[in-house]
Design an enzyme around this catalytic site. Structure first.
Site, PDB file in Angstrom:
ATOM      1  N   HIS A 152     -15.839   2.986   4.026  1.00 51.39           N
ATOM      2  CA  HIS A 152     -14.560   3.367   4.006  1.00 51.39           C
ATOM      3  C   HIS A 152     -13.818   2.673   2.712  1.00 51.39           C
ATOM      4  O   HIS A 152     -12.563   2.539   2.518  1.00 51.39           O
ATOM      5  CB  HIS A 152     -13.730   2.826   5.076  1.00 51.39           C
ATOM      6  CG  HIS A 152     -12.534   3.740   5.357  1.00 51.39           C
ATOM      7  ND1 HIS A 152     -11.433   3.757   4.783  1.00 51.39           N
ATOM      8  CD2 HIS A 152     -12.668   4.779   6.348  1.00 51.39           C
ATOM      9  CE1 HIS A 152     -10.565   4.527   5.398  1.00 51.39           C
ATOM     10  NE2 HIS A 152     -11.122   5.228   6.189  1.00 51.39           N
ATOM     11  N   GLN A 153     -14.583   2.434   1.411  1.00 46.28           N
ATOM     12  CA  GLN A 153     -13.730   1.971   0.525  1.00 46.28           C
ATOM     13  C   GLN A 153     -13.499   3.293  -0.651  1.00 46.28           C
ATOM     14  O   GLN A 153     -14.428   3.822  -0.939  1.00 46.28           O
ATOM     15  CB  GLN A 153     -14.695   0.923  -0.613  1.00 46.28           C
ATOM     16  CG  GLN A 153     -14.117   0.531  -1.667  1.00 46.28           C
ATOM     17  CD  GLN A 153     -14.803  -0.417  -2.600  1.00 46.28           C
ATOM     18  OE1 GLN A 153     -16.120  -0.450  -2.599  1.00 46.28           O
ATOM     19  NE2 GLN A 153     -14.334  -1.084  -3.764  1.00 46.28           N
TER      20      GLN A 153
ATOM     21  N   HIS B 152     -10.361  -5.312  -3.154  1.00 51.87           N
ATOM     22  CA  HIS B 152      -9.053  -5.343  -2.574  1.00 51.87           C
ATOM     23  C   HIS B 152      -8.962  -5.961  -1.028  1.00 51.87           C
ATOM     24  O   HIS B 152     -10.030  -5.310  -0.430  1.00 51.87           O
ATOM     25  CB  HIS B 152      -8.076  -4.202  -2.771  1.00 51.87           C
ATOM     26  CG  HIS B 152      -8.718  -3.070  -2.073  1.00 51.87           C
ATOM     27  ND1 HIS B 152      -9.604  -2.310  -3.016  1.00 51.87           N
ATOM     28  CD2 HIS B 152      -8.494  -2.329  -1.241  1.00 51.87           C
ATOM     29  CE1 HIS B 152      -9.950  -1.276  -2.287  1.00 51.87           C
ATOM     30  NE2 HIS B 152      -9.268  -1.165  -0.979  1.00 51.87           N
TER      31      HIS B 152
ATOM     32  N   ASP C 121       0.945  -1.154  -0.109  1.00 54.59           N
ATOM     33  CA  ASP C 121      -0.100  -0.025   0.066  1.00 54.59           C
ATOM     34  C   ASP C 121       1.048   1.280   0.105  1.00 54.59           C
ATOM     35  O   ASP C 121       1.891   1.148   0.710  1.00 54.59           O
ATOM     36  CB  ASP C 121      -0.930   0.011   1.231  1.00 54.59           C
ATOM     37  CG  ASP C 121      -2.119   0.912   1.138  1.00 54.59           C
ATOM     38  OD1 ASP C 121      -3.192   0.556   1.014  1.00 54.59           O
ATOM     39  OD2 ASP C 121      -1.582   2.080   1.181  1.00 54.59           O
ATOM     40  N   ILE C 122       0.379   2.301  -0.883  1.00 54.85           N
ATOM     41  CA  ILE C 122       1.281   3.467  -0.988  1.00 54.85           C
ATOM     42  C   ILE C 122       1.209   4.416   0.280  1.00 54.85           C
ATOM     43  O   ILE C 122       2.087   5.154   0.418  1.00 54.85           O
ATOM     44  CB  ILE C 122       1.006   4.268  -2.158  1.00 54.85           C
ATOM     45  CG1 ILE C 122       2.020   5.127  -2.576  1.00 54.85           C
ATOM     46  CG2 ILE C 122      -0.454   5.015  -2.074  1.00 54.85           C
ATOM     47  CD1 ILE C 122       1.888   5.618  -4.007  1.00 54.85           C
TER      48      ILE C 122
ATOM     49  N   ASN D  25     -12.918  -3.507   2.375  1.00 51.07           N
ATOM     50  CA  ASN D  25     -14.037  -2.725   2.582  1.00 51.07           C
ATOM     51  C   ASN D  25     -15.099  -2.612   1.153  1.00 51.07           C
ATOM     52  O   ASN D  25     -14.326  -2.732   0.227  1.00 51.07           O
ATOM     53  CB  ASN D  25     -13.342  -1.021   2.551  1.00 51.07           C
ATOM     54  CG  ASN D  25     -12.591  -0.967   3.752  1.00 51.07           C
ATOM     55  OD1 ASN D  25     -12.873  -1.420   4.866  1.00 51.07           O
ATOM     56  ND2 ASN D  25     -11.510  -0.215   3.780  1.00 51.07           N
TER      57      ASN D  25
HETATM   58  P1  5GP Z   1      -9.688   1.165   0.481  1.00 50.61           P
HETATM   59  O1  5GP Z   1     -10.019   2.641   1.568  1.00 50.61           O
HETATM   60  O2  5GP Z   1     -10.280   1.608  -0.746  1.00 50.61           O
HETATM   61  O3  5GP Z   1     -10.153   0.059   1.078  1.00 50.61           O
HETATM   62  O4  5GP Z   1      -8.004   1.420   0.276  1.00 50.61           O
HETATM   63  C1  5GP Z   1      -7.704   1.897  -0.816  1.00 50.61           C
HETATM   64  C2  5GP Z   1      -6.003   1.717  -0.487  1.00 50.61           C
HETATM   65  O5  5GP Z   1      -5.279   1.796  -1.691  1.00 50.61           O
HETATM   66  C3  5GP Z   1      -5.480   2.812   0.587  1.00 50.61           C
HETATM   67  O6  5GP Z   1      -5.079   2.258   1.633  1.00 50.61           O
HETATM   68  C4  5GP Z   1      -4.429   3.347  -0.525  1.00 50.61           C
HETATM   69  O7  5GP Z   1      -3.469   3.976   0.210  1.00 50.61           O
HETATM   70  C5  5GP Z   1      -4.345   2.494  -1.599  1.00 50.61           C
HETATM   71  N1  5GP Z   1      -3.867   3.279  -2.450  1.00 50.61           N
HETATM   72  C6  5GP Z   1      -4.446   4.055  -3.471  1.00 50.61           C
HETATM   73  N2  5GP Z   1      -3.725   4.479  -4.465  1.00 50.61           N
HETATM   74  C7  5GP Z   1      -2.815   3.629  -4.656  1.00 50.61           C
HETATM   75  C8  5GP Z   1      -1.454   3.669  -5.583  1.00 50.61           C
HETATM   76  O8  5GP Z   1      -1.476   4.365  -6.411  1.00 50.61           O
HETATM   77  N3  5GP Z   1      -0.642   2.533  -5.039  1.00 50.61           N
HETATM   78  C9  5GP Z   1      -0.581   1.872  -4.090  1.00 50.61           C
HETATM   79  N4  5GP Z   1       0.424   1.030  -3.850  1.00 50.61           N
HETATM   80  N5  5GP Z   1      -1.668   1.918  -3.169  1.00 50.61           N
HETATM   81  C10 5GP Z   1      -2.850   2.870  -3.469  1.00 50.61           C
END
Ligand code: 5GP
Length: 146
Positions: free
Chosen positions: A92-93, A99, A30-31, A86
Site C-alpha cells: 500500500h505504499q 514516511h 496528509d492532503i 507502508n
Molecule cells: P502511502 O500510501 O504511500 O503510505 O501514503 C502516501 C500518503 O501521502 C497518502 O496518505 C496521501 O494522501 C499523501 N499525499 C500524497 N501526495 C501528497 C501531497 O502532495 N501533500 C500531502 N500533504 N500529502 C500527500
C-alpha cells in the site's frame, strides 16, 4: 531513487501544512486525511523504504516521532492513534519516499465528523514453532551489525 512529491514538499516547491521540521525530519498534514489530524512524518533523506534508510535518519525519526504523536493527540483531542508505515506497492505504499502516518483514532461523533481513521484486518494464524525457531535464527544471522 526517483523524485517524489515529498522531495518537492521538503524543498518547499509545493506547499503543505507543516507541523514540525528539523535538519533531518519534516512532518505535515496528509492532503487526504483518513482522520482529522492525520500527519505524515518524513525523513529528508531520499530513501524509498524504511529498510533503505540510514541509521542517522532512523535515529532522528525515532527521536521526534513520540513528540509529534503527542502533539497530534493534544491538538485533536484523540486518545488513541495508529502509526502506519507502508513499504512497497503491494504493501500500500503510494509515495516512494519513507514516511510514517500518525493517524488519530476518533470515536463516536468525532469519528463521524473527522473520519474513522485506520481500519485493520489482522489475519492471524497459529505459529509453527519448529519453523519459527529456524526463521528467527536466520534473521538473527543476517542482521547487519551497526
Ligand atoms: P502511502 O500510501 O504511500 O503510505 O501514503 C502516501 C500518503 O501521502 C497518502 O496518505 C496521501 O494522501 C499523501 N499525499 C500524497 N501526495 C501528497 C501531497 O502532495 N501533500 C500531502 N500533504 N500529502 C500527500
Amino acid at each position: 531513487m526517483p523524485e517524489t512529491i515529498f522531495s518537492k514538499i521538503i524543498r518547499r516547491e509545493i506547499p503543505c501544512h507543516r507541523v514540525y521540521e528539523d535538519e533531518r525530519v519534516l512532518a505535515f498534514l496528509d492532503i487526504n486525511p483518513i482522520a482529522r489530524g492525520h500527519t505524515l512524518v518524513v525523513p529528508k533523506e531520499p530513501a524509498a523504504t524504511l529498510d533503505q534508510l540510514s541509521d542517522d535518519s532512523a535515529a532522528a525519526l525515532g527521536r521526534v516521532l513520540p513528540r509529534i504523536c503527542r502533539g497530534v493527540l493534544a491538538a485533536t483531542g484523540a486518545t488513541a492513534f495508529n502509526l502506519l508505515q507502508n513499504n512497497g506497492t503491494i504493501a500500500h505504499q503510494a509515495v516512494v519516499h519513507v514516511h510514517f502516518h500518525v493517524i488519530p483514532k476518533h470515536a463516536g461523533e468525532a469519528a463521524k465528523a473527522g473520519g474513522a481513521g485506520l481500519g485493520i484486518q489482522w489475519p492471524a494464524r497459529a505459529i509453527d514453532h519448529a519453523e519459527a525457531g529456524q526463521l528467527a535464527e536466520r534473521i538473527k544471522a543476517l542482521l547487519e551489525r551497526p
